[in-house]
Design an enzyme around this catalytic site. Sequence first.
Site, PDB file in Angstrom:
ATOM      1  N   ASP A  99     123.147  -8.357  -2.174  1.00  0.00           N
ATOM      2  CA  ASP A  99     121.827  -8.946  -2.350  1.00  0.00           C
ATOM      3  C   ASP A  99     121.947 -10.413  -2.776  1.00  0.00           C
ATOM      4  O   ASP A  99     122.331 -10.694  -3.908  1.00  0.00           O
ATOM      5  CB  ASP A  99     121.064  -8.149  -3.423  1.00  0.00           C
ATOM      6  CG  ASP A  99     119.681  -8.706  -3.685  1.00  0.00           C
ATOM      7  OD1 ASP A  99     119.100  -9.309  -2.760  1.00  0.00           O
ATOM      8  OD2 ASP A  99     119.175  -8.549  -4.816  1.00  0.00           O
ATOM      9  N   ASP A 293     117.616 -14.402   1.687  1.00  0.00           N
ATOM     10  CA  ASP A 293     117.841 -13.210   0.870  1.00  0.00           C
ATOM     11  C   ASP A 293     118.243 -11.989   1.703  1.00  0.00           C
ATOM     12  O   ASP A 293     117.414 -11.393   2.383  1.00  0.00           O
ATOM     13  CB  ASP A 293     116.567 -12.903   0.081  1.00  0.00           C
ATOM     14  CG  ASP A 293     116.720 -11.639  -0.765  1.00  0.00           C
ATOM     15  OD1 ASP A 293     117.877 -11.226  -1.003  1.00  0.00           O
ATOM     16  OD2 ASP A 293     115.699 -11.078  -1.183  1.00  0.00           O
TER      17      ASP A 293
END
Length: 506
Positions: A99, A293
Amino acid sequence: MKTFSLLCLMFFFPSTCNSKFTFPLKIYTGNFNSSVDVDFSSLEKNESSSTNELSLATDPSGKVNFLQMVNNLQGDSGRGYYIEMLLGTPSQTLNILVDTGSSNFAVAGAPDPYITHFFNSKLSSSYHSSGMDVSVRYTQGNWVGKLGTDIVTIPKGPNGTITINVATILQSENFFLPRVNWQGILGLAYKMLARPDSSVEPFFDSLVRQTGIPDMFSLQMCGAGMSASSTWDPLGGGLVMGGIEPTLYKGSIWYTPIKEEWYYQVEVLKLEVGGQNLNLDCQEYNTDKAIVDSGTTLLRLPQNVFNAVVDAIIRTSLIQQFSSGFWTGTTLACWTKGEMLWSIFPKISIYLRGMNASQSFRITIMPQLYIQLMADVDNTLECYRFGIASSTSGLVIGATVMEGFYVTFDRAQKKVGFAVSTCAEKSGSALSEIGGPFLASDVSSNCAKTPAIQEPVLWIISYALMGLCAFILIILVTLLLVPCRHGDDAGGGVTDESSLIHHRFK
Ligand SMILES: *[C@@H]1O[C@H](CO)[C@@H](O)[C@H](O)[C@H]1NC(C)=O
Ligand SMILES: *[C@@H]1O[C@H](CO)[C@@H](O)[C@H](O)[C@H]1NC(C)=O
Ligand SMILES: *[C@@H]1O[C@H](CO)[C@@H](O)[C@H](O)[C@H]1NC(C)=O
Ligand SMILES: *[C@@H]1O[C@H](CO)[C@@H](O)[C@H](O)[C@H]1NC(C)=O
């Protein structure tokens, strides 16, 4: 939003505001049933070319064998991409979600209905608890746990065992999801986002410090075009730690500066749908920020931008009959198997600021990336979802877009690079394009006007204002209680306090 935080800060303790601060992680696992047999052959890597052309050009230290990392990820955009890690002594094997939108390394520390196993810190002789509690909220889900340290090795990563901060998750809500095959999360963003505060060194900082690899990593995510409801996880891509692996991309890498080091914040200058400029003020694209992201499934756009994109897609594709539920993500659109025509949908381009600020380049995704196969009904219908969603927390270049590109996160030189990924190709046609340079003279010299680090800066401003208010109040009260007598003594009639106020207002 700003006004709200300010008000909030004026009246409550900062921790109250802090709890409103969330990370963009948002994973769609899909709720659809499937019997689809997806053809993965076009996504398989060309082994012959990847073994021959391995280059270590960006690894001066020679500590990294990138080839080993080429296939170290599993998963897809629907369930997230994860890497295997060995944690503790003796080691416990865990799959960890990659992440780039948060900065804590956290693993399940207790059972949960949706995970098969968890890290038992009691069984690790190298685990040390710091005794501190930590909690993290994401756009979707949250967890609370305990901070500690332990040792970790990444079988398909840089050589060596490193000591890292790890949070063991004891309680969570909507964090572990059905059918995900990971038990923890690796936040690869900057320490400014680490919880409970930036003194908790993030995993990648520890890795660079302890192994000496260059301060950069890159991501290839290869799940494009696969049904999110298939039951097994294909080989999903690579997280290359310490450099750039040339066999994972075609053409050149285009770089955009990292505006602020918290998220990987970039500056979006322009959006085009089917080659037509949306013509919004470029600051709209960056309200309140634009970030890259890997932990967010979709391309997420600020509401105004989202509306403009949907209007433009409807106009160019001439598919008025779609229910609004398709665009908002609540319903799927189905075609008879094999009848879906990609050509009715436009491509979408995002223009990013170049390293030379008066230039830009564009990354383009084909409809195959943002119209995503979700389910196969009775072997006769194929159903798709819209891979773009609206956002209240800024523009997020999520997995939907990243799957088209090999994305490099060059922390040492404060830049993010994009190149066409070798796996962004389906049935022989490219799923992504990249082009430039273009002159950026038609857009503002700064499209991300709101300072990126607005939260902390606002806190400082609020505290300063609060202090000033209190100060003025004290003086007013003092002046009321001690009326006018000083005027005679001081000649000029100016007390120490009031001159201070004059000074403060200059
Ligand atoms: C999918 O379909 C199978 C067989 O029709 C059924 O047993 C199962 O419960 C379904 N799963 C979901 C998530 O709907
Ligand atoms: C794989 O690589 C070889 C050698 O570079 C090349 O001849 C071949 O065409 C490639 N195959 C595919 C499917 O790209
Ligand atoms: C780790 O070290 C071994 C032995 O020195 C070497 O064969 C291997 O390629 C190295 N792996 C990496 C990822 O550098
Ligand atoms: C930056 O781009 C502009 C416009 O293309 C060009 O005129 C200028 O020379 C470039 N500057 C550098 C340092 O390359």
